[in-house]
Design a protein around this motif. Structure first.
Motif, PDB file in Angstrom:
ATOM      1  N   GLY A 183       0.803  -1.223   0.000  1.00 34.30           N
ATOM      2  CA  GLY A 183       0.000   0.000   0.000  1.00 34.30           C
ATOM      3  C   GLY A 183       0.837   1.275   0.000  1.00 34.30           C
ATOM      4  N   GLY A 184       1.951   1.279  -0.735  1.00 37.01           N
ATOM      5  CA  GLY A 184       2.777   2.481  -0.853  1.00 37.01           C
ATOM      6  C   GLY A 184       3.709   2.712   0.323  1.00 37.01           C
ATOM      7  N   HIS A 215      10.132   9.050  -9.048  1.00 38.15           N
ATOM      8  CA  HIS A 215       9.444  10.260  -8.572  1.00 38.15           C
ATOM      9  C   HIS A 215      10.443  11.352  -8.182  1.00 38.15           C
ATOM     10  N   LEU A 216      11.466  10.957  -7.432  1.00 38.54           N
ATOM     11  CA  LEU A 216      12.457  11.942  -6.961  1.00 38.54           C
ATOM     12  C   LEU A 216      13.021  12.747  -8.135  1.00 38.54           C
ATOM     13  N   ALA A 217      13.493  12.033  -9.153  1.00 37.54           N
ATOM     14  CA  ALA A 217      14.165  12.729 -10.257  1.00 37.54           C
ATOM     15  C   ALA A 217      13.176  13.543 -11.085  1.00 37.54           C
ATOM     16  N   ARG A 218      12.009  12.969 -11.332  1.00 36.27           N
ATOM     17  CA  ARG A 218      11.095  13.653 -12.252  1.00 36.27           C
ATOM     18  C   ARG A 218      10.332  14.796 -11.599  1.00 36.27           C
ATOM     19  N   GLU A 219      10.030  14.656 -10.325  1.00 37.68           N
ATOM     20  CA  GLU A 219       9.145  15.635  -9.693  1.00 37.68           C
ATOM     21  C   GLU A 219       9.807  16.484  -8.611  1.00 37.68           C
ATOM     22  N   VAL A 220      10.907  16.033  -8.036  1.00 35.36           N
ATOM     23  CA  VAL A 220      11.483  16.775  -6.901  1.00 35.36           C
ATOM     24  C   VAL A 220      12.745  17.539  -7.302  1.00 35.36           C
ATOM     25  N   ILE A 221      13.599  16.913  -8.116  1.00 36.43           N
ATOM     26  CA  ILE A 221      14.898  17.540  -8.420  1.00 36.43           C
ATOM     27  C   ILE A 221      15.140  17.548  -9.924  1.00 36.43           C
ATOM     28  N   THR A 222      14.693  18.562 -10.612  1.00 39.60           N
ATOM     29  CA  THR A 222      14.968  18.628 -12.054  1.00 39.60           C
ATOM     30  C   THR A 222      16.449  18.964 -12.249  1.00 39.60           C
ATOM     31  N   VAL A 223      16.959  18.610 -13.406  1.00 47.20           N
ATOM     32  CA  VAL A 223      18.372  18.897 -13.703  1.00 47.20           C
ATOM     33  C   VAL A 223      18.590  20.410 -13.703  1.00 47.20           C
ATOM     34  N   GLU A 224      17.588  21.156 -14.171  1.00 43.47           N
ATOM     35  CA  GLU A 224      17.718  22.624 -14.205  1.00 43.47           C
ATOM     36  C   GLU A 224      17.907  23.175 -12.789  1.00 43.47           C
ATOM     37  N   TRP A 312       8.469   7.505  -2.684  1.00 41.97           N
ATOM     38  CA  TRP A 312       9.526   8.492  -2.402  1.00 41.97           C
ATOM     39  C   TRP A 312       9.262   9.153  -1.040  1.00 41.97           C
ATOM     40  N   GLU A 313       8.017   9.513  -0.772  1.00 42.86           N
ATOM     41  CA  GLU A 313       7.716  10.197   0.491  1.00 42.86           C
ATOM     42  C   GLU A 313       8.012   9.294   1.700  1.00 42.86           C
ATOM     43  N   VAL A 315      10.305   6.906   1.759  1.00 42.51           N
ATOM     44  CA  VAL A 315      11.767   6.834   1.896  1.00 42.51           C
ATOM     45  C   VAL A 315      12.285   8.159   2.461  1.00 42.51           C
ATOM     46  N   ALA A 316      11.756   9.269   1.942  1.00 39.74           N
ATOM     47  CA  ALA A 316      12.222  10.594   2.389  1.00 39.74           C
ATOM     48  C   ALA A 316      12.024  10.768   3.893  1.00 39.74           C
ATOM     49  N   ARG A 317      10.922  10.235   4.419  1.00 35.67           N
ATOM     50  CA  ARG A 317      10.685  10.326   5.875  1.00 35.67           C
ATOM     51  C   ARG A 317      11.811   9.622   6.639  1.00 35.67           C
ATOM     52  N   GLU A 318      12.241   8.469   6.114  1.00 33.13           N
ATOM     53  CA  GLU A 318      13.348   7.741   6.767  1.00 33.13           C
ATOM     54  C   GLU A 318      14.621   8.580   6.712  1.00 33.13           C
ATOM     55  N   LEU A 319      14.885   9.192   5.552  1.00 31.96           N
ATOM     56  CA  LEU A 319      16.113   9.975   5.384  1.00 31.96           C
ATOM     57  C   LEU A 319      16.105  11.184   6.317  1.00 31.96           C
ATOM     58  N   GLU A 320      14.940  11.798   6.454  1.00 31.63           N
ATOM     59  CA  GLU A 320      14.819  12.975   7.328  1.00 31.63           C
ATOM     60  C   GLU A 320      15.032  12.604   8.788  1.00 31.63           C
ATOM     61  N   THR A 321      14.704  11.371   9.155  1.00 26.04           N
ATOM     62  CA  THR A 321      14.947  10.917  10.527  1.00 26.04           C
ATOM     63  C   THR A 321      16.446  10.803  10.774  1.00 26.04           C
ATOM     64  N   VAL A 322      17.154  10.320   9.747  1.00 23.13           N
ATOM     65  CA  VAL A 322      18.605  10.126   9.903  1.00 23.13           C
ATOM     66  C   VAL A 322      19.329  11.470   9.836  1.00 23.13           C
ATOM     67  N   GLU A 323      18.938  12.324   8.905  1.00 20.40           N
ATOM     68  CA  GLU A 323      19.611  13.615   8.717  1.00 20.40           C
ATOM     69  C   GLU A 323      18.551  14.684   8.446  1.00 20.40           C
TER      70      GLU A 323
END
Ligand SMILES: NC(=O)c1ccc[n+]([C@@H]2O[C@H](COP(=O)([O-])OP(=O)(O)OC[C@H]3O[C@@H](n4cnc5c(N)ncnc54)[C@H](OP(=O)(O)O)[C@@H]3O)[C@@H](O)[C@H]2O)c1
Length: 332
Positions: A183-184, A215-224, A312-313, A315-323
């Motif tokens: 379920g995501g 999702h991360l690459a396409r929607e959160v961090i564009t190359v621009e 992505w969200e 995973v991001a929650r886990e990353l935010e817990t660490v750093e």
């Protein structure tokens, strides 16, 4: 996974002009695809290659092999190969590695996130199953922390666009049924699944990488916005010792597959070099066999934009817990 009849062999290497004078980090570079990729980068004239390993003596043996291969080649290149400590199952080790890279490297043109493990379900690290800690949280934490460092150094040097390459596997596409049960929330799902086979856990960890990076690459961090290209690569089925830390049934299943369909580690590593030299069009894409691999991403993965976002969200929650703050700093 591709069959022997569809898996291309004798893949091309990128031109040395795309590698020369540049600095690369390859995780898990003491063996298998990571070692072959690091060696090919050195043979193609990279200025500096960092072997990011958790076993320093295995790293030194790999360095000796690469140095000997470069000395034997008559190209006259003088790559500086270095062995640096990195254990992706220990998050403080990842943070220390990034600090060192920031302090000691003038530029980082490519980060090849190759290290992974196919461990049994009982092994744990940092509160997760070991496979989840290394292949998902540790791998994406390293990418998220390195991205702004690479971007800043590229701007200071007016260098090329750096690349972060996440080595995944199409084996994940075989795990649809279990995936849909999450379920995501795959991190919680994998950590909490009772009696999960090592091979299934490995496949699900790779599928999580694919969903999250899409999702991360396409929607959160564009190359621009960031000045960094992030892509995914599947090296295909390759003859390496990937299952050596895994339970016997995983070892046996992989051995049989490798015997019938495996590429050499050298051939597989060429897909990693293709990804680390691919252009901005590869951002957020899956590559394999040195070409666009999106055509082989099944619709249930490709079209599930909500699932990619949710993954992505999670995973991001886990990353935010660490750093705390690390996700926002990618685009700062
Ligand atoms: N081989 C295939 O058929 C295949 C197919 C699809 C995708 N892939 C992907 O390709 C990549 C390379 O696989 P491979 O076949 O070359 O496997 P491998 O020979 O087992 O190499 C894996 C590397 O990852 C390192 N590693 C494991 N846990 C680590 C940790 N906690 N911290 C740092 N490094 C760690 C290992 O170090 P140690 O030596 O110390 O264990 C080793 O250097 C993986 O991402 C894998 O999922 C492989």
């Amino acid at each position: 996974m591709a069959t022997p009849y569809t898996q291309a062999r004798n893949l091309p290497l990128p031109p040395s002009s795309l590698i020369q004078s540049r600095t690369y980090i390859v995780t898990g570079a003491n063996t298998g695809l990571g070692l072959a990729a690091a060696q090919n980068l050195a043979l193609l004239g990279a200025a500096r290659v960092i072997l990011a390993v958790r076993n320093l003596s295995a790293g030194e043996a790999a360095k000796a092999q690469i140095d000997a291969a470069v000395a034997d080649a008559t190209t006259g290149v003088k790559t500086k190969v270095e062995v640096w400590y990195l254990d992706l199952s220990v998050f403080s080790s990842i943070k220390a590695f990034v600090k060192r890279a920031d302090a000691e490297l003038e530029r980082v043109d490519g980060l090849i996130e190759n290290a992974a493990v196919g461990a049994g379900g009982g092994e744990r690290a940092e509160g997760h199953r070991l496979t989840v800690a290394v292949n998902v949280v540790g791998t994406l934490l390293l990418g998220v922390l390195m991205l702004p460092v690479m971007a800043r150094k590229a701007k200071e040097k007016e260098g090329d666009t750096p690349r972060v390459v996440v080595v995944t596997s199409r084996a994940g596409f075989d795990a649809r049924e279990e995936w849909e049960g999450f379920g995501g929330e795959p991190v919680k799902g994998m950590d909490g699944m009772d009696g999960i086979e090592a091979i299934k856990l490995y496949s699900l960890s790779k599928l999580t990488e694919t969903f999250a990076v899409h999702h991360l690459a396409r929607e959160v961090i564009t190359v621009e916005e960031t000045g960094v290209i992030v892509n995914l690569v599947c090296p295909g089925l390759c003859i390496t010792d990937l299952a050596r830390h895994a339970p016997p049934e995983f070892k046996e299943q992989l051995r049989q597959l490798q015997e019938t369909a495996g590429r050499t580690a050298d051939d597989g590593s060429r897909t990693l070099l293709h990804a680390v030299t691919a252009g901005a069009e590869s951002h957020g894409m899956l590559l394999h066999s040195c070409e666009d691999g999106e055509k082989d991403v099944p619709d249930w993965v490709k079209d599930d934009l909500a699932g990619q976002k949710k993954t992505w969200e999670a995973v991001a929650r886990e990353l935010e817990t660490v750093e705390p703050g690390c996700v926002g700093k990618m685009v700062a």
